[in-house]
Design a protein around this motif. Structure first.
Motif, PDB file in Angstrom:
ATOM      1  N   LEU A 187       0.820  -1.209   0.000  1.00  0.00           N
ATOM      2  CA  LEU A 187       0.000   0.000   0.000  1.00  0.00           C
ATOM      3  C   LEU A 187       0.853   1.257   0.000  1.00  0.00           C
ATOM      4  N   VAL A 188       0.447   2.212  -0.838  1.00  0.00           N
ATOM      5  CA  VAL A 188       1.069   3.527  -0.873  1.00  0.00           C
ATOM      6  C   VAL A 188       0.102   4.573  -0.322  1.00  0.00           C
ATOM      7  N   SER A 189      -1.172   4.459  -0.722  1.00  0.00           N
ATOM      8  CA  SER A 189      -2.186   5.382  -0.215  1.00  0.00           C
ATOM      9  C   SER A 189      -3.538   4.687  -0.178  1.00  0.00           C
ATOM     10  N   ILE A 190      -4.394   5.173   0.704  1.00  0.00           N
ATOM     11  CA  ILE A 190      -5.753   4.660   0.880  1.00  0.00           C
ATOM     12  C   ILE A 190      -6.687   5.858   0.936  1.00  0.00           C
TER      13      ILE A 190
ATOM     14  N   SER B 232     -14.364  12.692   3.788  1.00  0.00           N
ATOM     15  CA  SER B 232     -13.497  11.778   3.054  1.00  0.00           C
ATOM     16  C   SER B 232     -12.247  11.474   3.861  1.00  0.00           C
ATOM     17  N   LEU B 233     -11.552  10.452   3.421  1.00  0.00           N
ATOM     18  CA  LEU B 233     -10.311  10.015   4.053  1.00  0.00           C
ATOM     19  C   LEU B 233      -9.248   9.916   2.969  1.00  0.00           C
ATOM     20  N   ASP B 234      -8.082  10.481   3.211  1.00  0.00           N
ATOM     21  CA  ASP B 234      -7.009  10.461   2.211  1.00  0.00           C
ATOM     22  C   ASP B 234      -5.696  10.251   2.954  1.00  0.00           C
ATOM     23  N   LEU B 235      -5.209   9.019   2.942  1.00  0.00           N
ATOM     24  CA  LEU B 235      -4.058   8.639   3.754  1.00  0.00           C
ATOM     25  C   LEU B 235      -2.863   8.255   2.888  1.00  0.00           C
ATOM     26  N   ARG B 236      -1.705   8.763   3.251  1.00  0.00           N
ATOM     27  CA  ARG B 236      -0.459   8.324   2.641  1.00  0.00           C
ATOM     28  C   ARG B 236       0.311   7.514   3.672  1.00  0.00           C
ATOM     29  N   LEU B 237       0.891   6.430   3.205  1.00  0.00           N
ATOM     30  CA  LEU B 237       1.600   5.533   4.107  1.00  0.00           C
ATOM     31  C   LEU B 237       3.106   5.752   4.013  1.00  0.00           C
ATOM     32  N   THR B 238       3.817   5.176   4.945  1.00  0.00           N
ATOM     33  CA  THR B 238       5.274   5.234   4.878  1.00  0.00           C
ATOM     34  C   THR B 238       5.760   4.534   3.611  1.00  0.00           C
ATOM     35  N   ARG B 239       6.912   4.929   3.145  1.00  0.00           N
ATOM     36  CA  ARG B 239       7.440   4.376   1.899  1.00  0.00           C
ATOM     37  C   ARG B 239       7.628   2.863   2.023  1.00  0.00           C
TER      38      ARG B 239
ATOM     39  N   GLU C 226      -0.477  -0.267  10.024  1.00  0.00           N
ATOM     40  CA  GLU C 226      -1.472  -0.554  11.065  1.00  0.00           C
ATOM     41  C   GLU C 226      -2.271   0.695  11.447  1.00  0.00           C
ATOM     42  N   ASP C 227      -1.608   1.834  11.538  1.00  0.00           N
ATOM     43  CA  ASP C 227      -2.310   3.070  11.869  1.00  0.00           C
ATOM     44  C   ASP C 227      -3.285   3.465  10.764  1.00  0.00           C
ATOM     45  N   ALA C 228      -2.858   3.322   9.498  1.00  0.00           N
ATOM     46  CA  ALA C 228      -3.731   3.657   8.376  1.00  0.00           C
ATOM     47  C   ALA C 228      -4.948   2.747   8.341  1.00  0.00           C
TER      48      ALA C 228
ATOM     49  N   ARG D  11      -7.460   3.742  11.016  1.00  0.00           N
ATOM     50  CA  ARG D  11      -8.239   4.921  10.627  1.00  0.00           C
ATOM     51  C   ARG D  11      -9.275   4.576   9.564  1.00  0.00           C
ATOM     52  N   LEU D  12      -8.924   3.677   8.658  1.00  0.00           N
ATOM     53  CA  LEU D  12      -9.887   3.252   7.650  1.00  0.00           C
ATOM     54  C   LEU D  12     -11.073   2.536   8.291  1.00  0.00           C
ATOM     55  N   LEU D  13     -10.800   1.629   9.217  1.00  0.00           N
ATOM     56  CA  LEU D  13     -11.880   0.900   9.884  1.00  0.00           C
ATOM     57  C   LEU D  13     -12.809   1.861  10.620  1.00  0.00           C
ATOM     58  N   ASP D  14     -12.248   2.831  11.316  1.00  0.00           N
ATOM     59  CA  ASP D  14     -13.067   3.795  12.050  1.00  0.00           C
ATOM     60  C   ASP D  14     -13.917   4.638  11.104  1.00  0.00           C
ATOM     61  N   PHE D  15     -13.360   4.968   9.937  1.00  0.00           N
ATOM     62  CA  PHE D  15     -14.090   5.801   8.970  1.00  0.00           C
ATOM     63  C   PHE D  15     -15.198   5.019   8.281  1.00  0.00           C
ATOM     64  N   VAL D  16     -14.881   3.812   7.867  1.00  0.00           N
ATOM     65  CA  VAL D  16     -15.830   3.001   7.099  1.00  0.00           C
ATOM     66  C   VAL D  16     -16.919   2.435   7.992  1.00  0.00           C
ATOM     67  N   GLY D  17     -16.545   1.948   9.159  1.00  0.00           N
ATOM     68  CA  GLY D  17     -17.520   1.288  10.019  1.00  0.00           C
ATOM     69  C   GLY D  17     -18.086   0.052   9.347  1.00  0.00           C
TER      70      GLY D  17
END
Length: 208
Positions: A48-51, A66-73, A99-101, A104-110
């Motif tokens: 994963l690069v972004s979600i 909306s949710l826009d997440l960038r992950l570590t390289r 894991e942090d991303a 946050r996705l789980l909390d946003f999506v429900g």
């Protein structure tokens, strides 16, 4: 069958856990459109690069929610994948740990239904990362917009084997391409395509 059995087992294991509520039936009026950018196309190895995710309520795309997440390289980031999603190593400095991303996705999506373009790919990547960290796959109901479009297309053209490319479908439906090859842009465009298809289906029912 295997998927249903695994989901039932996950539900039992999570019955008293922090994410038990994700397995409850959803009774609201929202959906969440998701998209990911990754380092490749192989679901067994792509990282994963972004979600991104955006909510849809009724006939509205809620870009303010909306949710826009960038992950570590990730280790497998390469020039080839950068040419697709445009995210260089420097752009991922300060990105979230996987894991942090995912949290946050789980909390946003429900427990809302999930919508996506060839959604199976995104789910395969996300679930591969979710299971070892959280102990379950995403249990949400799903709608694959590409497959929905293909089914409608085959009613008139049974010989068609696959849906047209994402850009072509957007053009045919007069939907603007929003930030192409970014996870959030793809999610918003997919949401607009989904709503356009739903509106067309409603029109057909009204006049049938």
């Amino acid at each position: 069958m295997i998927k249903a059995l695994r989901r039932a087992a996950d539900r039992r294991r999570q019955a008293n856990g922090d994410y038990a509520w994700l397995f409850h039936p959803y009774t609201g009026d929202e959906m969440v459109v998701i998209d990911t950018e990754t380092t490749g196309l192989d679901t067994r190895s792509a990282e994963l690069v972004s979600i991104a995710a955006v909510k849809v309520r009724g006939d509205r795309v809620l870009t303010s929610e909306s949710l826009d997440l960038r992950l570590t390289r990730p280790a497998s980031l390469s020039g080839e994948s950068i040419r697709i999603h445009g995210l260089r190593g420097i752009d991922l400095d300060g990105g979230l740990a996987v894991e942090d991303a995912l949290g946050r996705l789980l909390d946003f999506v429900g427990n809302r239904p999930l919508v996506g373009w060839y959604l199976g790919y995104d789910l395969a990547i996300l679930n591969r990362e979710l299971r070892p960290r959280f102990g379950f796959d995403l249990p949400n109901a799903t709608i694959d917009v590409a497959q929905s479009y293909l089914r409608r297309l085959r009613r008139r053209h049974p010989e068609v084997e696959s849906a047209p490319r994402f850009e072509k479908v957007a053009q045919l439906l007069d939907v603007p391409l929003m930030g192409r090859h970014t996870a959030l842009g793809n999610a918003v465009t997919t949401a607009l395509i989904f709503l356009r298809l739903e509106r067309q289906a409603s029109d057909v029912r009204c006049y049938s």
